[in-house]
Design a protein around this motif. Structure first.
Motif, PDB file in Angstrom:
ATOM      1  N   UNK A  50       8.779 -18.061  29.502  1.00 46.72           N
ATOM      2  CA  UNK A  50       9.043 -16.679  29.913  1.00 46.72           C
ATOM      3  C   UNK A  50       7.912 -15.752  29.450  1.00 46.72           C
ATOM      4  N   UNK A  51       7.593 -15.833  28.143  1.00 46.35           N
ATOM      5  CA  UNK A  51       6.568 -14.933  27.620  1.00 46.35           C
ATOM      6  C   UNK A  51       5.182 -15.315  28.130  1.00 46.35           C
ATOM      7  N   UNK A  52       4.959 -16.623  28.352  1.00 42.82           N
ATOM      8  CA  UNK A  52       3.682 -17.042  28.913  1.00 42.82           C
ATOM      9  C   UNK A  52       3.473 -16.458  30.305  1.00 42.82           C
ATOM     10  N   UNK A  53       4.523 -16.498  31.123  1.00 40.02           N
ATOM     11  CA  UNK A  53       4.422 -15.933  32.471  1.00 40.02           C
ATOM     12  C   UNK A  53       4.157 -14.431  32.424  1.00 40.02           C
ATOM     13  N   UNK A  54       4.880 -13.738  31.524  1.00 40.36           N
ATOM     14  CA  UNK A  54       4.670 -12.288  31.408  1.00 40.36           C
ATOM     15  C   UNK A  54       3.249 -11.986  30.963  1.00 40.36           C
ATOM     16  N   UNK A  55       2.749 -12.816  30.061  1.00 43.39           N
ATOM     17  CA  UNK A  55       1.391 -12.633  29.543  1.00 43.39           C
ATOM     18  C   UNK A  55       0.375 -12.830  30.664  1.00 43.39           C
TER      19      UNK A  55
END
Ligand code: FES
Length: 314
Positions: A50-55
């Motif tokens: 999730x955070x990788x995609x947002x990043x």
């Protein structure tokens, strides 16, 4: 004093918390590999994804909105000695600054290396947890080969095609009738500490009562009566009673058991399952069945929370 002229500064994206969330997700995956690969690691993978995609989304939108080169008239107004903002990063024909490209490339390469290192062991862990161990039914012979109230040591080849590697031993006791049906206790000889073969504590008959061989003379089934007062492990001294409950030593749970069925007056051995502790004895024993676990793994008690959560079937 001359008022200072405004200086154009390159637009920098605001700091984000996505990398921190991504790092937390990776940390949860690593902790999960030790504590609970199936549940905790999957939660960590979800957080990291999730955070990788947002990043990545932030980075890519930053690239799209990178400040364009100054218009020609403004560039002309800037003295030759003072390069236009972004001119150091943007060369003619570049669509986004080189530093951003390097940032993205570093991130992508890091993700690739992380995936190559992490995915195979995680895949093995998850696959083994999902697949479990496969069993073949084994014909152990006529019910009359198992006298009521007595233990019989059964050594058998589970899969004749696989040969010796599939040879197993089980301790079988006929408990008499339960609601009109024959009842058996069938204990695995695999120690619940590290897997050594446990032995009966008591006399074993010298001659088998049943010996089945194939055409080449390979033993497929051997039944030998025994009178054990319990079972002991030769490796580290683990001890079990005749229900398979641990009574001493390092084993973490009771001996595993086998399911069984009766077909045409014959005892058919089914799949194995793990047991934390047996309450009661013989046909009155109350047993909670867990999927087969490896030696050394708890399936009940407070220690259970430090191991993969077992699925309780009964
Ligand atoms: S393997 Fe049985 S006590 Fe260690």
């Amino acid at each position: 004093m001359e008022p200072s002229k405004g200086v154009d500064k390159p637009h920098l994206p605001p700091p984000t918390l996505w990398p921190v969330g991504f790092a937390i997700g990776v940390a949860v995956i690593l902790v999960g590999l030790i504590v609970n690969p199936l549940v905790v690691s999957l939660i960590g993978a979800a957080i990291a994804a999730l955070f990788g995609l947002l990043w990545v989304r932030d980075l890519s939108s930053g690239m799209r909105h990178a400040e364009p080169p100054p218009p020609p008239e403004r560039a002309a107004a800037v003295p030759a000695s003072e390069p236009a903002p972004g001119a150091a990063e943007l060369e003619t024909g570049e669509r986004y600054p080189r530093s951003r490209f390097l940032e993205g490339a570093t991130l992508g390469l890091g993700a690739l290396i992380g995936g190559v290192v992490t995915i195979p062991p995680v895949g093995l862990l998850v696959a083994s947890a999902i697949e479990g161990q496969k069993f073949q039914d084994v014909d152990l012979g006529l019910l009359s080969d198992f006298p009521s109230g007595k233990f019989v040591i059964s050594t058998f080849v589970e899969d004749p095609k696989a040969g010796e590697v599939s040879r197993r031993t089980a301790y079988i006791r006929n408990n008499g009738l339960l609601r009109g049906q024959p009842s058996f206790t069938i204990l695995s000889n695999r120690c619940a500490h590290l897997g050594c073969p446990v032995q009966p504590n008591g006399p074993v008959d010298a001659k088998p009562t049943r010996l089945v061989t194939d055409k080449a003379g390979v033993e497929l089934l051997k039944l030998t009566p025994a009178q054990p007062a319990g079972f002991g492990c030769p490796c580290h001294g683990g001890q079990y009673d005749t229900e398979g409950n641990r009574t001493a030593g390092p084993p973490v749970r009771a001996l595993d058991r086998y399911r069984y069925s009766i077909k045409n007056g014959r005892l058919i051995l089914g799949s194995a399952y793990s047991v934390d502790k047996v309450k009661g004895t013989g046909k009155d024993a109350r047993i909670k069945q867990y999927p087969l676990h490896n030696p050394g793994q708890h399936v009940g008690g407070p220690e259970f929370w430090l191991w993969p959560i077992p699925e309780i079937r009964v």
